[in-house]
Structure formats: structure tokens, C-alpha cells
Design a protein around this motif. Structure first.
Motif, mmCIF file in Angstrom:
data_model
loop_
_atom_site.group_PDB
_atom_site.id
_atom_site.type_symbol
_atom_site.label_atom_id
_atom_site.label_comp_id
_atom_site.label_asym_id
_atom_site.label_seq_id
_atom_site.Cartn_x
_atom_site.Cartn_y
_atom_site.Cartn_z
ATOM 1 N N PHE A 181 1.329 -1.257 0.111
ATOM 2 C CA PHE A 181 0.035 0.051 0.025
ATOM 3 C C PHE A 181 0.799 1.003 -0.319
ATOM 4 N N ALA A 182 0.270 1.931 -0.806
ATOM 5 C CA ALA A 182 1.184 3.267 -1.083
ATOM 6 C C ALA A 182 0.850 4.619 -1.402
ATOM 7 N N ALA A 183 -0.825 4.630 -1.790
ATOM 8 C CA ALA A 183 -1.352 5.016 -1.780
ATOM 9 C C ALA A 183 -1.027 6.304 -2.173
ATOM 10 N N THR A 184 -1.769 7.669 -2.326
ATOM 11 C CA THR A 184 -1.501 8.995 -1.611
ATOM 12 C C THR A 184 -2.639 9.614 -1.388
ATOM 13 N N PRO A 185 -3.337 10.766 -1.235
ATOM 14 C CA PRO A 185 -4.981 10.915 -0.840
ATOM 15 C C PRO A 185 -5.383 11.512 -2.520
ATOM 16 N N ARG A 186 -4.342 11.898 -3.356
ATOM 17 C CA ARG A 186 -4.672 12.109 -4.957
ATOM 18 C C ARG A 186 -4.951 10.406 -5.536
ATOM 19 N N ALA A 187 -4.814 9.080 -4.987
ATOM 20 C CA ALA A 187 -5.173 7.909 -6.121
ATOM 21 C C ALA A 187 -6.490 8.341 -6.122
ATOM 22 N N PRO A 188 -7.250 7.141 -7.096
ATOM 23 C CA PRO A 188 -8.249 6.667 -7.129
ATOM 24 C C PRO A 188 -9.648 6.633 -5.705
ATOM 25 N N SER A 189 -10.230 7.197 -5.666
ATOM 26 C CA SER A 189 -10.921 6.416 -4.964
ATOM 27 C C SER A 189 -11.818 5.580 -4.643
ATOM 28 N N SER A 190 -11.428 4.875 -5.292
ATOM 29 C CA SER A 190 -11.711 3.442 -5.541
ATOM 30 C C SER A 190 -11.280 3.143 -4.967
ATOM 31 N N GLU A 191 -9.704 3.156 -5.034
ATOM 32 C CA GLU A 191 -8.291 2.754 -4.695
ATOM 33 C C GLU A 191 -8.415 2.309 -3.294
ATOM 34 N N LEU A 192 -8.502 3.734 -2.782
ATOM 35 C CA LEU A 192 -8.461 3.815 -1.424
ATOM 36 C C LEU A 192 -9.533 3.315 -0.802
ATOM 37 N N LEU A 193 -10.684 2.938 -0.943
ATOM 38 C CA LEU A 193 -11.565 2.484 -1.240
ATOM 39 C C LEU A 193 -11.402 0.702 -1.057
ATOM 40 N N TYR A 194 -11.361 0.696 -1.857
ATOM 41 C CA TYR A 194 -10.641 -1.776 -1.489
ATOM 42 C C TYR A 194 -9.609 -1.430 -0.504
ATOM 43 N N ALA A 231 -7.025 8.458 3.740
ATOM 44 C CA ALA A 231 -8.230 8.741 2.629
ATOM 45 C C ALA A 231 -8.794 9.759 3.228
ATOM 46 N N SER A 232 -8.197 10.566 4.407
ATOM 47 C CA SER A 232 -9.337 11.017 4.845
ATOM 48 C C SER A 232 -8.964 12.123 5.225
ATOM 49 N N LYS A 233 -7.791 12.655 4.196
ATOM 50 C CA LYS A 233 -7.824 13.729 2.821
ATOM 51 C C LYS A 233 -7.912 13.754 0.987
ATOM 52 N N SER A 234 -8.497 12.439 0.992
ATOM 53 C CA SER A 234 -9.282 12.702 -0.066
ATOM 54 C C SER A 234 -10.832 13.460 0.305
ATOM 55 N N LYS A 235 -11.026 13.890 -0.568
ATOM 56 C CA LYS A 235 -12.370 15.459 -1.788
ATOM 57 C C LYS A 235 -13.249 14.322 -2.098
ATOM 58 N N ALA A 236 -13.426 12.943 -2.805
ATOM 59 C CA ALA A 236 -13.511 11.615 -3.376
ATOM 60 C C ALA A 236 -14.766 11.564 -2.445
#
Length: 610
Positions: free
Chosen positions: A199-212, A233-238
Motif C-alpha cells: 500500500f503506497a496510495a496518496t490522497p490523490r489516488a483514485p477513490s476506488s483504490e483507497l476504498l478497496y 483516505a481522510s485527506k481525499s475529497k472524493a
């Protein structure tokens, strides 16, 4: 590729298709599908997908091959607010074409249309077909530009790898009444789970990726990973992702699939999934340590039942009766019981009660004669060296063996009140293990939790045969764990009881079965008199005194009586006096009016005996 970058011949076909669609009748109630999708995803859609979606929203498009473009599919997309994720799940629980909301949330797949038995989605510029009754994606096209005027369906059969990764989540998040266990099991078996370390996603990653990653770590109990994903994920705006965060953090056991709570989903995955996708069990203590902890909890529960002003001398009286110091666990239980204001206390279905066996032989026999015909409640104590420690929920009893060779633990045996017998194998290797079994059975009867209970049961292999009163735990949780074949009894209580059964019957009411007695005598491994030291052990002393009397072995009986009168056990000394009196001519013994007549009938039916 973007529509503007198409090679001339493909661009011409694409433009022709769009022009054909522009001639289609106008649709009623457009939904601003494109804006709704982009708002939920927090990103822009590819141009060619926008072109298709805008026409689907505003036009009634003709079929392309078997595919029917359905503008109503856009209505699955909810408002971009704090309820977005919940609304997507709830849509799938009522929509005749399931998965639509979950496909959008977990894969950013836009619902495009359907054919009989399948749904079509767009992922980026890929056209994806998923059969309604299948777990994995079927054929897919490499781009929407393959929607040519030839009206042929895409023919590529490359697997949709991202769907494989999330298929188990899509199956799991259905309405709990609609979860197909077989399909979920296959999806779990085929799941392509990247390691948590990847896991190396950032807040700019697709929301589906972070949701998974968020749902996966939550359901698989990957606590450290969950905290890490949540922080990103808490920093995402999706909106979909943010609403999912609100849902999963609302409580310790949130409901993720309408009426299905997180704990239920975890238990389902643990039961159906292979080890690679089941929640990694937390490192447990050893079976011994778990049992000792349960025993301490049981003793603490006993203390809550109320205390006497002055504890009785139960332990001292028992040690005097059995001629030895009680094992540590039995001593602790007896001490706790002795402080109770009441005669018994029920803890986890185990009705704890300790009973003194009695030291006067004739009173002991008379007490047994007053019991029902099938009972051996009194005799089981001294003839098998067992101490009553309580009652099970069905009226059967638990007895602890007073083991002269184990100063720490008392093996627990089961007494069947209907058959009036002690059967093997034992119920547990110690009172501590019995405590843990009782606690687990109590928990399983109220709210079975395989995820929590099964790892504990694994630690008990070799400590219990898991039979009798605790078999229901195996039936509901520990299926496949072979307890009985891996348990070896430590003590001979059942053998002592079985050997003495015929003399107990005679002492109780004069009953005898010649064939059964002959069989029992033939089965005796050693027909010699016990050593002088054995006279201080009640199962040996009482059996041989009784055997010698009923078989009228006078010389043998006289030698035993002489030794027994010097025993340190009160019950053995008392028995020596009684058999001495009976052998000298006394006839009655409690309710038996003439023991000599009973003996004559017995010997006449047996013929020659060893």
C-alpha cells in the motif's frame, strides 16, 4: 485513446456512430449523468466516455448488437454527499441488475447498459461485460472506439484483473440475505490480494483504490494497515470515499451491507476464505495459559456469589477422606466453594457443588441404597477416587479425579445420570480446561463467533476430547478439528468404576448378572491381592474387600480385613469392620436383609469362579 487522437479510419467510424446516435429520440428526465459521476469520483472522465454518456442521458439509443444502452442506469449514481456510499450499496439491494453501485464505488466503473443475463460497464476507456451469475468479468474491449457500425460485440477475452481483486468484496457487500456462499468462497479463493506492505496510495489516488484498501483492511482485521489507509483516505475529497469513512468509523461494529454488521462479515470471510485471505489470527496464549485464565475468572465469579462469615473445613475433610493432599486446582475450587453462603453456584452453565463422600462405610452404602436403581452417585466417589465438583446443564455430573501422581491438576470425568455410570474418555485434563470449555460453550450458545472461538479451540487439542456436553461447540464452530483421537486419558477412573460395577450392584440392592460378572472377572488383569500399600487407596481396598466377601474367599478376606483396619483412610477402616461382621454371620446391610442368601444365589449362578 482520446477521440481526437484516433487514426483517420477509426475516427471516421466513431464520428459516424455519434452522428447516428444524435438522430435518436430525445430521452425524458435527463440526470446530468456526467456531472454526477465526475463529482462522485472527484476526477474527469475520458472524452469518448463523456460523449457516450451525454447521448445516453439525452437520447434513447438503439441497441448495439445485443447491448441495450439504458439511460436509467445513470440514476444509480446518488448525490455527492455524506450518504453516497450507503446509497450505492442500497441501490444494489433492490436493483434487478446487481453490482452496479458496488462496481462504481470499488472500480470506478460507469454503468452503460445491459443485455440478457449480463451488465456492461465502462472503466476508463475499457468496455467491461459481467454476467449476472458470474464472479469474474467476461469479454472486454480495449476502448469504446470498438463500438463500430459493424454492430459486432467485442471479442477479446483478456481477464479484467482489477475485478478479480475486488470480486470478494463485491459479493460480500450484497444484502446479507442474498450473499451466495458458494460464489463468495470462489471469489475469496481467486482473490488477488497484494501484500499489506504494498500500500503506497496518496490522497490523490483514485477513490476506488483507497476504498478497496480501507474495506479490505477493515474486514480482514489488518489493524495497522487500516489506520494507515484511514490516515491517507481522510485527506481525499472524493464523496464516495468520505461517506464510506463516515460509515466504517461510526461504531465499533458498523453495518456495511444493509442489515449485515462488520463482525458478521468478518466471521463469514473467516469461515469461507482460505488462509491467504482470512483475517490473520492474533497470536494466542497456549492452551494451558488460556485455561488457567478461565479458571481464575471462574474463581472470581464464585467469590461474587456471597461469602460465609467463616469458611468451612471442606478441603481438610476431603483430604482426610481421600488420604492425600488435593491437587492444586481442586484445592483452589474447594476453597472457593467453601466460602459460599449457598450450596451451589452456577457459572457459565456449570453448577458448581462439592460433596463430601462420607467416611462411615455402612452409612455410605445406605445412602446409595436410597438412590434410584440406576444411580451410582455415592459409590462413584470412593470406588473411582472421584470428587463431585458440579452439575452440567442436562443433569449429568462432573467429577474430579484425586490423582496421587499429579499435585497440580485433577482430570475431570463425566457421570451419565441416566445410565448411572462414569464413561471415558474424560471431559477435560483439568478443572482449568473445564472452566474454559464451560465459558466457550456459554459464549457459543448466546452469540456464536467462529472468528474468535475457533483459534481458541485449536489450542485445546490434546487437552479435551471435546465430547459429551461440549460437542455442540464443535458442531457450531470447531468443525474439522479432531479432538478425540488426540486425547490420552491420564487417570484410570473409568476402569476402576467399570471393574467395581458388579460389587456396587450387589451392595446397593443385591442385584447381579452372572454373565456380566464372569466377563468382568475374566477381564481382570491381575487377580492377585493388592500390595499392603494399596490398602491406603480406596478404589483398590474397597473393591478387593467387596470382591473377596461376595465370592466368599474367606482366607483372602481375613488377610485384607487385617490390613484394612490399619489403613489411614476412614472409609477403608470402616469397611473392614463391616465385612468382618458380615463374614462372621451378621446378615443385614442397610436395606439388604440377608447378604448371605444373596451370596449363595450369586455363587450358585456363577459356578466355578477365579
Amino acid at each position: 485513446m482520446p477521440a481526437r487522437d484516433l487514426v483517420p479510419d477509426v475516427r471516421k467510424a466513431w464520428d459516424a456512430l455519434l452522428a447516428e446516435w444524435d438522430k435518436a429520440p430525445r430521452a425524458k428526465d435527463p440526470t446530468d449523468w456526467v456531472k454526477r459521476a465526475e463529482a462522485l469520483m472527484g476526477s474527469s472522465l475520458p472524452n469518448e466516455l463523456v460523449a457516450v454518456m451525454e447521448r445516453m442521458d439525452r437520447r434513447v439509443l438503439p441497441k448495439w448488437g445485443k447491448l441495450g444502452f439504458d439511460s436509467r442506469r445513470g440514476k444509480v449514481l446518488p448525490d455527492a454527499d455524506e450518504h453516497a456510499f450507503q446509497m450505492l450499496l442500497e441501490h444494489d439491494q433492490v436493483d434487478p441488475h446487481p453490482r452496479t453501485g458496488r462496481m462504481f464505488a470499488l472500480l470506478d466503473c460507469i454503468p452503460l447498459g445491459s443485455e440478457k443475463g449480463a451488465s456492461w460497464f465502462v472503466h476508463g476507456s475499457e468496455l467491461v461485460r459481467i454476467a449476472d451469475d458470474a464472479e469474474l468479468a467476461g469479454p472486454l474491449a480495449t476502448g469504446l472506439v470498438t463500438l463500430k457500425t459493424t454492430k459486432q460485440m467485442p471479442t477479446t477475452t483478456a481477464p479484467f484483473e482489477r475485478y478479480r481483486r475486488v470480486a470478494w468484496l463485491i459479493e460480500l457487500l450484497a444484502n446479507d440475505s442474498d450473499v451466495d456462499a458458494a460464489r463468495l468462497k470462489r471469489a475469496l479463493a481467486n482473490a488477488d490480494l497484494p501484500p499489506a506492505s504494498s500500500f503506497a496510495a496518496t490522497p490523490r489516488a483514485p477513490s476506488s483504490e483507497l476504498l478497496y484498501w480501507l474495506l479490505r483492511s477493515l474486514i480482514l482485521s489488518e489493524d495497522a494497515l487500516f489506520k494507515k489507509v484511514l490516515a491517507v483516505a481522510s485527506k481525499s475529497k472524493a464523496p464516495v470515499l468520505r461517506s464510506a469513512i463516515t460509515m466504517v468509523t461510526a461504531s465499533a461494529n458498523p453495518r456495511l451491507a444493509w442489515s449485515c454488521a462488520l463482525d458478521d462479515l468478518r466471521a463469514l470471510v473467516r469461515r469461507l476464505g482460505p488462509k491467504s485471505v482470512s483475517a490473520p489470527p492474533k497470536k494466542l496464549k497456549s492452551g494451558d495459559a488460556l485455561a488457567e485464565d478461565a479458571f481464575e475468572r471462574l474463581l472470581a465469579e464464585l467469590k461474587k456469589a456471597g461469602r460465609r462469615t467463616k469458611a468451612g473445613r471442606t478441603r481438610a475433610l476431603l483430604e482426610e477422606s481421600y488420604g492425600q493432599t488435593l491437587p492444586k486446582d481442586l484445592g483452589a475450587l474447594v476453597d472457593a466453594y467453601a466460602t459460599l453462603k449457598v450450596d451451589s453456584a452456577k457459572v457459565w452453565g456449570w453448577k458448581i457443588a462439592v460433596e463430601l463422600p462420607g467416611d462411615d462405610f455402612e452409612s455410605w452404602v445406605e445412602a446409595q441404597q436410597g438412590e434410584p436403581e440406576t444411580s451410582s452417585l455415592c459409590f462413584v466417589q470412593h470406588f473411582a477416587n472421584l470428587v463431585l465438583v458440579g452439575h452440567a446443564t442436562d443433569g449429568d455430573l462432573f467429577y474430579a479425579y484425586v490423582d496421587p501422581n499429579d499435585k497440580a491438576h485433577s482430570e475431570v470425568w463425566w457421570y451419565d445420570h441416566e445410565q448411572g455410570a462414569v464413561y471415558g474418555p474424560p471431559e477435560a485434563d483439568s478443572l482449568a480446561t473445564l472452566s474454559l470449555l464451560s465459558e466457550l460453550a456459554h459464549s457459543a450458545s448466546k452469540a456464536p463467533d467462529e472468528e474468535r472461538l475457533e483459534p481458541v479451540l485449536q489450542q485445546l487439542v490434546g487437552k479435551t476430547p471435546m465430547r459429551g456436553h461440549f460437542r455442540e461447540i464443535v458442531a457450531s464452530v470447531g468443525r474439522g478439528i479432531n479432538f478425540e483421537k488426540k486425547y490420552e486419558p491420564k487417570t484410570p477412573a473409568a476402569r476402576y468404576f467399570g471393574r467395581a460395577k458388579w460389587v456396587m450392584n450387589l451392595l446397593r440392592d443385591g442385584y447381579f448378572d452372572p454373565a456380566a460378572i464372569k466377563k468382568a472377572l475374566k477381564a481382570e488383569k491381575d487377580r492377585k491381592l493388592p500390595s499392603p500399600q494399596a490398602i491406603h487407596f480406596a478404589p483398590e481396598a474397597l473393591y478387593w474387600l467387596s470382591r473377596s466377601f461376595w465370592l466368599n474367599k474367606d482366607a483372602e478376606l481375613q488377610a485384607l480385613i487385617k490390613l484394612a483396619k490399619k489403613s489411614r483412610l476412614p472409609i477403608v477402616r470402616s469397611a473392614a469392620l463391616t465385612f468382618d461382621a458380615l463374614q462372621s454371620g451378621r446378615r443385614e446391610l442397610g436395606t439388604l436383609q440377608d447378604v448371605h442368601e444373596v451370596r449363595r444365589d450369586l455363587l450358585g449362578s456363577l459356578g466355578k469362579v477365579p
